[in-house]
Design an enzyme around this catalytic site. Structure first.
Site, mmCIF file in Angstrom:
data_model
loop_
_atom_site.group_PDB
_atom_site.id
_atom_site.type_symbol
_atom_site.label_atom_id
_atom_site.label_comp_id
_atom_site.label_asym_id
_atom_site.label_seq_id
_atom_site.Cartn_x
_atom_site.Cartn_y
_atom_site.Cartn_z
ATOM 1 N N CYS A 112 -3.442 3.485 -9.385
ATOM 2 C CA CYS A 112 -3.003 3.433 -7.979
ATOM 3 C C CYS A 112 -4.103 2.985 -7.023
ATOM 4 C CB CYS A 112 -2.456 4.785 -7.556
ATOM 5 S SG CYS A 112 -1.110 5.346 -8.597
ATOM 6 N N HIS A 260 -2.803 5.464 0.133
ATOM 7 C CA HIS A 260 -1.912 5.394 -1.034
ATOM 8 C C HIS A 260 -0.778 6.401 -0.821
ATOM 9 C CE1 HIS A 260 -0.251 5.330 -4.922
ATOM 10 N NE2 HIS A 260 -0.762 6.477 -5.316
ATOM 11 N N ASN A 290 6.230 6.439 -4.726
ATOM 12 C CA ASN A 290 4.904 5.989 -5.170
ATOM 13 C C ASN A 290 5.073 4.782 -6.086
ATOM 14 O OD1 ASN A 290 2.416 5.645 -6.369
ATOM 15 N ND2 ASN A 290 2.093 7.805 -6.849
HETATM 16 N N1 COA Z 1 13.116 19.730 -8.289
HETATM 17 C C1 COA Z 1 13.221 21.066 -8.183
HETATM 18 N N2 COA Z 1 12.273 21.896 -8.615
HETATM 19 C C2 COA Z 1 11.172 21.352 -9.177
HETATM 20 C C3 COA Z 1 11.011 19.973 -9.328
HETATM 21 C C4 COA Z 1 12.051 19.147 -8.863
HETATM 22 N N3 COA Z 1 11.990 17.805 -8.954
HETATM 23 N N4 COA Z 1 9.830 19.727 -9.924
HETATM 24 C C5 COA Z 1 9.263 20.914 -10.136
HETATM 25 N N5 COA Z 1 10.069 21.888 -9.699
HETATM 26 C C6 COA Z 1 9.850 23.338 -9.738
HETATM 27 C C7 COA Z 1 8.841 23.763 -10.776
HETATM 28 O O1 COA Z 1 9.456 23.880 -12.038
HETATM 29 C C8 COA Z 1 8.380 25.080 -10.229
HETATM 30 O O2 COA Z 1 9.323 26.069 -10.554
HETATM 31 P P1 COA Z 1 8.847 27.532 -10.980
HETATM 32 O O3 COA Z 1 8.075 28.068 -9.797
HETATM 33 O O4 COA Z 1 10.136 28.230 -11.251
HETATM 34 O O5 COA Z 1 7.977 27.315 -12.177
HETATM 35 C C9 COA Z 1 8.422 24.878 -8.723
HETATM 36 O O6 COA Z 1 9.280 23.756 -8.502
HETATM 37 C C10 COA Z 1 7.083 24.618 -8.092
HETATM 38 O O7 COA Z 1 6.419 23.653 -8.870
HETATM 39 P P2 COA Z 1 4.987 23.173 -8.501
HETATM 40 O O8 COA Z 1 4.456 22.335 -9.620
HETATM 41 O O9 COA Z 1 4.171 24.349 -8.031
HETATM 42 O O10 COA Z 1 5.288 22.256 -7.240
HETATM 43 P P3 COA Z 1 4.260 21.570 -6.304
HETATM 44 O O11 COA Z 1 4.456 22.063 -4.930
HETATM 45 O O12 COA Z 1 2.864 21.569 -6.861
HETATM 46 O O13 COA Z 1 4.758 20.046 -6.343
HETATM 47 C C11 COA Z 1 4.270 17.904 -7.276
HETATM 48 C C12 COA Z 1 4.753 19.337 -7.565
HETATM 49 C C13 COA Z 1 4.253 17.140 -8.589
HETATM 50 C C14 COA Z 1 5.245 17.261 -6.308
HETATM 51 C C15 COA Z 1 2.848 17.966 -6.646
HETATM 52 O O14 COA Z 1 2.010 18.791 -7.424
HETATM 53 C C16 COA Z 1 2.216 16.598 -6.525
HETATM 54 O O15 COA Z 1 2.673 15.755 -5.779
HETATM 55 N N6 COA Z 1 1.068 16.358 -7.224
HETATM 56 C C17 COA Z 1 0.401 15.069 -7.172
HETATM 57 C C18 COA Z 1 1.042 14.127 -8.146
HETATM 58 C C19 COA Z 1 0.732 12.682 -7.861
HETATM 59 O O16 COA Z 1 0.528 12.303 -6.736
HETATM 60 N N7 COA Z 1 0.719 11.851 -8.907
HETATM 61 C C20 COA Z 1 0.493 10.457 -8.780
HETATM 62 C C21 COA Z 1 -0.902 10.164 -8.415
HETATM 63 S S1 COA Z 1 -1.218 8.479 -8.186
#
Ligand code: COA
Length: 333
Positions: A112, A260, A290
């Site tokens: 990215c 980004h 993204n």
């Molecule tokens: N819909 C509903 N629930 C979801 C879900 C979805 N699409 N994806 C995850 N969950 C759930 C999880 O299972 C978790 O449930 P639990 O508490 O029962 O275990 C809950 O939501 C919270 O998950 P969590 O991982 O703590 O969420 P988060 O707030 O950290 O958000 C991301 C997850 C992936 C959106 C976030 O961590 C993120 O954006 N990270 C960066 C990733 C990125 O940018 N990658 C590309 C880089 S170039």
């Protein structure tokens, strides 16, 4: 002295628009969760057009917008982490596809961060009199990379391509690029290389076990969402601070920040930590999601077509990605 000027921009947005509501029909998710956690409402997928097709279309559009001819392009730099060929490289396919008969070619993959790396490389080539007009294109077809049984990652990504034609400027440009590969397993996709050479093992002992497995799941993008999030906020803030320090500028000197587009919360946390007001930060993640290295040129095109990129503006591009890589560029248009 290094300096760049954007002559024109272009994009290719594929035709299949998938909303959060569409995704909620095939997996346990909902619009409210995705919007509140990421800022994404929809993304586009390329149903039957290749990565290089998208790159060529975005490039043609940038060349037209720049008012130059394909023969005027001295160098094509193409960024992608989702090319469909090991070889030829994406820049060669673009060079042929647009008829840039006088152009040299370079391919870049810093995921990215790719567009930032590519512009940084372009600025260095432009210091050489042999290179006057450079096409920088980023194209990503990520839908086939993600696991649609992993709701935490597949919702984040979309497909698309963006391009810019740039030339040398006498206004200075500064950049900062970084790598932190000790944590590369936070975000990767392994190339599954099968072969029939009887003297060579399928599994090589120097590749980490986590990254090379016969498990079908490991064919897809692997992501530690929380780990990437934490890295991203810090890396984006650091990259901007280091670039401003090199430039002898302060945050208030910057007119426009183009980050980004990975997650609205990452963008807001990083820019708030830097004390940059949100009005100066451009965001289009809601509609595009993204698209990896295509995010920043897609933002540039949105801004350019809206007449929001003006002569004399100080613009900051900042990003992060698999690697883990990060970087920023500050230039005056
Ligand atoms: N819909 C509903 N629930 C979801 C879900 C979805 N699409 N994806 C995850 N969950 C759930 C999880 O299972 C978790 O449930 P639990 O508490 O029962 O275990 C809950 O939501 C919270 O998950 P969590 O991982 O703590 O969420 P988060 O707030 O950290 O958000 C991301 C997850 C992936 C959106 C976030 O961590 C993120 O954006 N990270 C960066 C990733 C990125 O940018 N990658 C590309 C880089 S170039």
């Amino acid at each position: 002295m290094r300096g760049i000027k954007i002559l024109g921009t272009g994009v290719y947005t594929p035709d299949v628009k998938i909303t959060n509501h569409d995704l909620s029909k095939i997996m346990e998710t909902d619009n409210e969760w995705i919007v509140s956690r990421t800022g994404i409402s929809s993304r586009n997928y390329s149903k039957d057009k290749s990565n290089h097709y998208m790159a060529v279309e975005a490039s043609k559009s940038a060349i037209e917008n720049a008012g130059v001819k394909a023969e005027d392009i001295d160098l094509v730099i193409a960024s992608s982490c989702s090319t469909e060929y090991f070889y030829p490289n994406l820049a060669s396919l673009v060079q042929g596809g647009i008829g840039a008969v006088n152009a040299a070619v370079v391919e870049v993959n810093t995921a990215c961060t790719g567009f930032i790396s590519a512009v940084d490389i372009a600025s260095r080539y432009l210091m050489d009199d042999d290179y006057k007009t450079v096409l920088v294109v980023a194209s990503e077809r990520l839908a086939p990379h993600v696991d649609f049984e992993d709701r935490a990652s597949c919702i984040l990504f979309g497909d698309g391509a963006g391009a810019a034609v740039i030339t040398k400027s006498d206004k200075p440009m500064y950049s900062y690029l970084s790598g932190k590969a000790d944590n590369f397993e936070a975000l990767y996709r392994h190339k599954n290389i099968s072969h029939n050479c009887p003297y060579v093992d399928e599994k090589d002992e120097t590749t980490s076990t986590a990254a090379f497995d016969t498990d079908k799941k490991l064919q897809y993008l692997q992501m530690d969402g929380k780990g990437v999030y934490k890295f991203a906020v810090d890396a984006m803030a650091t990259a901007v601070e280091k670039t401003l320090a090199k430039a002898g500028l302060i945050k208030d000197d910057i007119d426009l920040v183009i980050p980004h587009q990975a997650n609205i919360r990452i963008i807001q946390s990083a820019t708030k930590a830097l004390g940059i007001p949100q009005e100066k930060v451009f965001v289009n993640i809601g509609e595009h999601a993204n698209t990896s290295s295509a995010c920043i040129p897609t933002c540039l095109d949105d801004l350019n077509k809206d007449g929001r990129i003006k002569e004399g503006m100080k613009i900051c591009l900042v990003g992060f990605g698999a690697g883990l890589t990060s970087g920023a560029i500050v230039f005056e248009q």
